[in-house]
Design an enzyme around this catalytic site. Sequence first.
Site, short mmCIF file in Angstrom:
data_model
loop_
_atom_site.label_atom_id
_atom_site.label_comp_id
_atom_site.label_asym_id
_atom_site.label_seq_id
_atom_site.Cartn_x
_atom_site.Cartn_y
_atom_site.Cartn_z
N GLY A 157 -19.85 -3.49 -45.83
CA GLY A 157 -20.63 -2.32 -46.25
C GLY A 157 -20.72 -1.36 -45.09
N ARG A 158 -21.78 -0.58 -45.06
CA ARG A 158 -21.90 0.43 -44.00
C ARG A 158 -21.98 -0.19 -42.62
NH1 ARG A 158 -25.75 3.24 -48.21
NH2 ARG A 158 -26.09 1.02 -48.48
N ILE A 159 -22.80 -1.25 -42.48
CA ILE A 159 -22.97 -1.86 -41.15
C ILE A 159 -21.70 -2.62 -40.76
CG2 ILE A 159 -24.33 -3.45 -39.74
CD1 ILE A 159 -26.76 -2.72 -41.53
N ARG A 239 -29.55 -11.72 -42.31
CA ARG A 239 -30.75 -12.49 -42.64
C ARG A 239 -30.47 -13.96 -42.37
NH1 ARG A 239 -32.82 -8.27 -42.56
NH2 ARG A 239 -34.14 -7.21 -44.11
N GLU A 268 -38.41 -16.89 -39.99
CA GLU A 268 -39.02 -15.89 -39.11
C GLU A 268 -40.50 -15.71 -39.40
OE1 GLU A 268 -35.32 -12.94 -39.02
OE2 GLU A 268 -37.24 -11.91 -38.86
N HIS A 286 -35.18 -10.08 -33.91
CA HIS A 286 -34.96 -9.17 -35.05
C HIS A 286 -35.14 -7.70 -34.65
CE1 HIS A 286 -35.03 -9.01 -39.74
NE2 HIS A 286 -34.36 -8.00 -39.23
N ILE A 287 -34.24 -7.24 -33.78
CA ILE A 287 -34.35 -5.87 -33.26
C ILE A 287 -33.12 -5.02 -33.60
CG2 ILE A 287 -36.01 -6.32 -31.40
CD1 ILE A 287 -33.58 -6.56 -29.47
N GLY A 288 -32.40 -5.40 -34.66
CA GLY A 288 -31.18 -4.66 -35.04
C GLY A 288 -31.39 -3.15 -35.13
C1 GLV Z 1 -33.69 -5.06 -40.93
O1 GLV Z 1 -33.42 -6.23 -40.90
C2 GLV Z 1 -33.56 -4.26 -42.11
O2 GLV Z 1 -33.23 -4.78 -43.18
O3 GLV Z 1 -33.80 -3.04 -41.99
C1 GLV Z 2 -26.70 -1.04 -44.81
O1 GLV Z 2 -27.00 0.13 -44.66
C2 GLV Z 2 -25.45 -1.54 -45.39
O2 GLV Z 2 -25.18 -1.23 -46.55
O3 GLV Z 2 -24.67 -2.24 -44.70
#
Ligand code: GLV
Ligand code: GLV
Length: 320
Positions: A157-159, A239, A268, A286-288
Site C-alpha cells: 500500500g502507501r507505506i 501491528r 501493547e 510505537h513511534i512510526g
Molecule cells: C499507527 O500505528 C497508525 O495506525 O497510525
Molecule cells: C497507509 O496509509 C497505507 O495505506 O499504507
Amino acid sequence: MDRKKVFITSQIPEIGINLLIEKGYSVEIYNKNQSINKKELIRRAKDCDAVVTLLSDKIDKEILEKFNNVKVIANYAAGYNNIDINFAREKGIIVTNTPDVLTDSTADLTLALILACARRIPEGIDLVRKKQFKGWAPKLLLGMELNNKTAGIIGMGRIGFAVAKRLKAFGCKIIYYSNRINPEAERNFNAKKVSLKNLMKNSDIISIHVPLNEKSKNLINSEMLDLLKKDSIIINTARGEVIDEDYLIKMLYENKIFYAGFDVYQNEPRINPQLLKLKNVVLLPHIGSATKEARDKMSILVAKNVIAVLSGRKALTPVN
Ligand code: GLV
Ligand code: GLV
C-alpha cells in the site's frame, strides 16, 4: 446557538483543535496522561456530535451502542482495528482515519529499524555506554550491507511503497506480497509480486505493511517464520498481531534469524519480558508516525473529517 460538541480522548497537536474551535464547536479534551477508561469515555462522549479517538482506545459494540448522538468518529491513526467499523456503520456513524499524511514518517522509521538491525546499532550503543569499547577491531560487530539484498515487502500500500522506494535507493531488489499487483511499484522499482511463502524464503529483509484485520491476523505464523533465511532481518511497524510473536522470539533466541526490529507488539503497551533479554532485536515504543510533521498533519486531517461530516459533507478519508 446550539454548539456542536467534539470530544477528544487525548491532547493531540493544537493545530487541528484550533480548526474545530474556529468553527465554533465546543471542544472537550481528556487531559490525563493515560488512556481513558470505558466508563469515562461513554460518559463524556455519548452526547457529543463527534469523537476523536486514538489507536489505543478500543471502540467496541458496547461503547457504540451508547453513542446515540455521535455522527463521526475520527481516529487519530492510519490503522482503525481499534474500532468496530461494521457496527458503527449499522449505527450510522462514520469512521475516518489519517492515511497518507504519516506515510513518509512511518517509512523513515522503518528504514531506521532496518539499518539499526543490519548494522547492530543497539549492541554498538550498549558497548560504548558500558565502557567496553577497546578500539577498532576487524571483526567488531559485523553486520550486513543492504546493496544487492532482496527486500520482501508484505503489503504494497502507501507505506509499503514508500519503504520500497527507500530500499531501492539502497540497492535492494524488491519483491512483495499483496492482494493485487501494484503497477507503479513494478514500473518504478522493478518490484515483483510473489507468494508469501516465496517472499519468506527468498528475502534478506522482510518488512510488514498490512493493516490488521481478520485476514492479516497471525498472517506471519510459525510455518511462515520457519521459511526465513538464517541471516534475515524482519521488521514490524504495522501491528503486533500480524506476527506470531512468541514463535519469533523463540527463533531469535535460537539465532534462527539475524535480527528483528519491532515498533509494535502483540499486547501493547505490555512487552513480552523475553524480548527485553534478547540482544538481536531493536525495540521501539510505537513511534512510526511520531514526527512533528506527521502528527500536525494528522491533527488537521482529523479536524477536517469532523468538520466535513458535521457540515453535511462527505468525509475526506472515511473507512466504513
Ligand atoms: C499507527 O500505528 C497508525 O495506525 O497510525
Ligand atoms: C497507509 O496509509 C497505507 O495505506 O499504507
